[in-house]
Design a protein around this motif. Structure first.
Motif, PDB file in Angstrom:
ATOM      1  N   ASN A 107      -1.779 -16.054  -8.175  1.00 29.21           N
ATOM      2  CA  ASN A 107      -0.520 -15.892  -8.893  1.00 29.21           C
ATOM      3  C   ASN A 107      -0.626 -16.543 -10.269  1.00 29.21           C
ATOM      4  O   ASN A 107      -0.964 -17.710 -10.384  1.00 29.21           O
ATOM      5  N   HIS A 115       3.809 -13.009  -9.828  1.00 29.65           N
ATOM      6  CA  HIS A 115       4.944 -12.560  -9.026  1.00 29.65           C
ATOM      7  C   HIS A 115       6.196 -12.350  -9.867  1.00 29.65           C
ATOM      8  O   HIS A 115       6.991 -11.439  -9.590  1.00 29.65           O
ATOM      9  N   LYS A 160       1.838 -21.271   3.470  1.00 27.48           N
ATOM     10  CA  LYS A 160       3.047 -21.076   2.655  1.00 27.48           C
ATOM     11  C   LYS A 160       2.774 -20.237   1.401  1.00 27.48           C
ATOM     12  O   LYS A 160       3.632 -19.464   0.959  1.00 27.48           O
ATOM     13  N   TYR A 161       1.584 -20.399   0.814  1.00 27.17           N
ATOM     14  CA  TYR A 161       1.259 -19.584  -0.373  1.00 27.17           C
ATOM     15  C   TYR A 161       1.252 -18.101  -0.009  1.00 27.17           C
ATOM     16  O   TYR A 161       1.796 -17.266  -0.753  1.00 27.17           O
ATOM     17  N   TYR A 162       0.659 -17.777   1.110  1.00 30.42           N
ATOM     18  CA  TYR A 162       0.596 -16.391   1.592  1.00 30.42           C
ATOM     19  C   TYR A 162       2.000 -15.846   1.842  1.00 30.42           C
ATOM     20  O   TYR A 162       2.348 -14.735   1.401  1.00 30.42           O
ATOM     21  N   GLU A 163       2.818 -16.624   2.511  1.00 26.86           N
ATOM     22  CA  GLU A 163       4.166 -16.167   2.833  1.00 26.86           C
ATOM     23  C   GLU A 163       5.036 -16.038   1.577  1.00 26.86           C
ATOM     24  O   GLU A 163       5.862 -15.124   1.486  1.00 26.86           O
ATOM     25  N   THR A 164       4.837 -16.920   0.611  1.00 30.53           N
ATOM     26  CA  THR A 164       5.576 -16.817  -0.653  1.00 30.53           C
ATOM     27  C   THR A 164       5.213 -15.526  -1.380  1.00 30.53           C
ATOM     28  O   THR A 164       6.086 -14.829  -1.917  1.00 30.53           O
ATOM     29  N   ALA A 165       3.916 -15.195  -1.383  1.00 28.63           N
ATOM     30  CA  ALA A 165       3.478 -13.955  -2.029  1.00 28.63           C
ATOM     31  C   ALA A 165       4.030 -12.732  -1.305  1.00 28.63           C
ATOM     32  O   ALA A 165       4.474 -11.764  -1.931  1.00 28.63           O
ATOM     33  N   GLN A 167       6.757 -12.561   0.502  1.00 25.46           N
ATOM     34  CA  GLN A 167       8.185 -12.475   0.238  1.00 25.46           C
ATOM     35  C   GLN A 167       8.464 -11.924  -1.155  1.00 25.46           C
ATOM     36  O   GLN A 167       9.363 -11.104  -1.349  1.00 25.46           O
ATOM     37  N   ALA A 168       7.660 -12.352  -2.135  1.00 23.94           N
ATOM     38  CA  ALA A 168       7.820 -11.836  -3.497  1.00 23.94           C
ATOM     39  C   ALA A 168       7.556 -10.334  -3.539  1.00 23.94           C
ATOM     40  O   ALA A 168       8.238  -9.592  -4.257  1.00 23.94           O
ATOM     41  N   THR A 171      10.465  -8.397  -1.937  1.00 20.30           N
ATOM     42  CA  THR A 171      11.684  -8.474  -2.735  1.00 20.30           C
ATOM     43  C   THR A 171      11.846  -7.267  -3.656  1.00 20.30           C
ATOM     44  O   THR A 171      12.967  -6.834  -3.934  1.00 20.30           O
ATOM     45  N   TRP A 222       4.451 -10.533   9.232  1.00 18.85           N
ATOM     46  CA  TRP A 222       5.015 -10.000   8.002  1.00 18.85           C
ATOM     47  C   TRP A 222       4.916  -8.481   7.934  1.00 18.85           C
ATOM     48  O   TRP A 222       5.760  -7.823   7.328  1.00 18.85           O
TER      49      TRP A 222
END
Length: 235
Positions: A107, A115, A160-165, A167-168, A171, A222
């Motif tokens: 990112n 993102h 968490k980095y994977y899940e944040t990506a 989710q982005a 979105t 996911w």
């Protein structure tokens, strides 16, 4: 005849494998196909470093009126270009591609992989009948082979980095999300099972204190969430 066109020579490294691959495997059930806006189920191709060839050269192949167009031929497909810089969005449109993907798992590494830019890119694609495929990754670290590239390291933060990506990506409501992951452990993008291992030359990253299957489980969770979300978008 193609060799007589200097712009077309840039596309030959792409054109020959495409013909061979489609001719040999195009009808195989394992060959991934995607139904395009015209309702045709066509092979989907990701074109890495597509920006190294000019939009004008690509247009010969990928626009319906191109001098060597493959549209509506046995070699037609869904062709996805690599988005690196912001200006590439217009080049990809002019070239006749069907969409764009961002590839890089870090990112902020490029405009496309950031993102925060995905909403604007998705809006551009929607306005021009293009697919936008954001690419996500579990993390990134390649300093064992590129010691100078520490600034592009992205810590996994226990998933968490994977899940944040992910989710982005969801979105912006994409049709497809791609996962940039290889067995290239020297770049730290693997998601398959991992257990502690050390050699004289390298320390391989693992997922402790979590189970070796952490990232496969996250991917499945996911993926299921993505399919549920898509059903809601279509309602």
């Amino acid at each position: 005849m193609i060799m007589g066109n200097p712009q077309m020579t840039w596309c030959l490294p792409f054109w020959t494998p495409l013909m061979n691959t489609t001719s040999r495997y195009g009808s195989h059930g394992a060959f991934y196909r995607y139904k395009n806006s015209m309702g045709k189920s066509l092979p989907l191709f990701y074109i890495y470093d597509s920006y190294l060839t000019s939009p004008e050269a690509w247009a010969h192949l990928l626009t319906p009126s191109g001098s060597h167009s493959i549209r509506n031929t046995p070699y037609d497909g869904v062709f996805i270009a690599l988005l690196v810089e912001e200006g590439h969005t217009h080049d990809i449109l002019a070239a006749g591609f069907d969409g764009m993907y961002t590839y890089f798992a870090s990112n902020g590494f490029s405009f496309g992989s950031s993102h925060q830019n995905w909403k604007a890119v998705k809006n551009f694609c929607d306005s021009n009948n293009l697919m936008f495929i954001p690419s996500v990754g579990p993390g990134y670290i390649d300093t064992s082979i590129r010691p100078w590239n520490n600034h592009n390291t992205r810590n996994r933060v226990n998933g968490k980095y994977y899940e944040t990506a992910l989710q982005a990506a969801l979105t912006v409501r994409p049709e497809i999300v791609s996962i940039t992951s290889f067995n290239e452990w020297h770049e730290g993008t693997q998601i398959e099972k991992a257990t502690p291992k050390k050699t004289p030359a390298r320390l391989y990253l693992d997922y402790l204190p979590h189970q070796p299957s952490l990232y496969l489980e996250l991917t499945r969770r996911w993926a299921e969430h993505f399919m549920e979300e898509k059903e809601q978008w279509l309602m």
